[in-house]
Scaffold this motif. Sequence first.
Motif, PDB file in Angstrom:
ATOM      1  N   ARG A 104      49.022  32.069  41.711  1.00  0.00           N
ATOM      2  CA  ARG A 104      47.649  31.999  41.201  1.00  0.00           C
ATOM      3  C   ARG A 104      47.306  33.353  40.574  1.00  0.00           C
ATOM      4  NH1 ARG A 104      46.862  29.211  46.338  1.00  0.00           N
ATOM      5  NH2 ARG A 104      45.944  31.110  47.204  1.00  0.00           N
ATOM      6  N   ARG A 106      45.035  34.544  38.413  1.00  0.00           N
ATOM      7  CA  ARG A 106      43.673  35.078  38.396  1.00  0.00           C
ATOM      8  C   ARG A 106      43.307  35.695  39.751  1.00  0.00           C
ATOM      9  NH1 ARG A 106      38.540  33.268  39.668  1.00  0.00           N
ATOM     10  NH2 ARG A 106      36.854  34.127  38.380  1.00  0.00           N
ATOM     11  N   GLU A 107      43.662  35.009  40.829  1.00  0.00           N
ATOM     12  CA  GLU A 107      43.360  35.530  42.153  1.00  0.00           C
ATOM     13  C   GLU A 107      44.158  36.799  42.450  1.00  0.00           C
ATOM     14  OE1 GLU A 107      43.427  32.719  45.358  1.00  0.00           O
ATOM     15  OE2 GLU A 107      42.741  31.081  44.064  1.00  0.00           O
ATOM     16  N   ARG A 109      45.103  39.020  40.287  1.00  0.00           N
ATOM     17  CA  ARG A 109      44.456  40.103  39.558  1.00  0.00           C
ATOM     18  C   ARG A 109      43.242  40.649  40.305  1.00  0.00           C
ATOM     19  NH1 ARG A 109      44.557  37.293  33.529  1.00  0.00           N
ATOM     20  NH2 ARG A 109      46.623  38.070  32.882  1.00  0.00           N
TER      21      ARG A 109
END
Length: 213
Positions: A104, A106-107, A109
């Motif tokens: 995942r 985005r998470e 980041r």
Amino acid sequence: MTAPDTPRKSAAPDGVPAIDVSALPNYAFGHRSLLWWGTFGLIAIEGTVFALTVVAYFYLRSRAPQWPLNGVPPALLWGTVNTLVMLVSLVPNQWAKRAAEAHRLREVRIALVICMAFSFAFLGVRVLEFQSLNVRWDTDAYGSIVWLLLGLHTVHLLTDTYDSGVLTVLMFTGPLEGRRMADVNENAVYWYFVVLSWLAIYAVIYVAPRVHG
């Protein structure tokens, strides 16, 4: 970024059944990864260094008429604040680890950015810690061993902060290869070692001088 594909059954030119493994990843998580073994090898080496330094600390204590030699233990405030910072940092660290395992992006980041904020906060408080030890590194044997312990842990923290910073930049700029997720995962494992070793060092630096006998 998605999880890697699974192997596909196919047939070789001569008609013999075969498995197409071309889609399998060139990385893995946990003990299946060489990086995992390398990380634990590094932890074993660095843990041994910490252990030897702690043994030296208690040897010097056993030979001293009083401990600390100047009779003044380190102030508790900033060391305790840093301990709390480190314990809370385990939350985004675990988030980054699980997000990396699930690909995942985005998470990962977000979690890495939060982890970096904790690292810089800890380093800032560490400066205040050195100033509250109530002894210089060259004052006596007690001062030397305390500064060495705190300094060794600071070096480990700086190393991990640098590694985490590089990973954070790569997560935003690429290349976003799957093995980068394995890097994030192993970086999180190393952070657990940094926190655990700090709990032991905190006890030696801040608690031991207040325990007599």
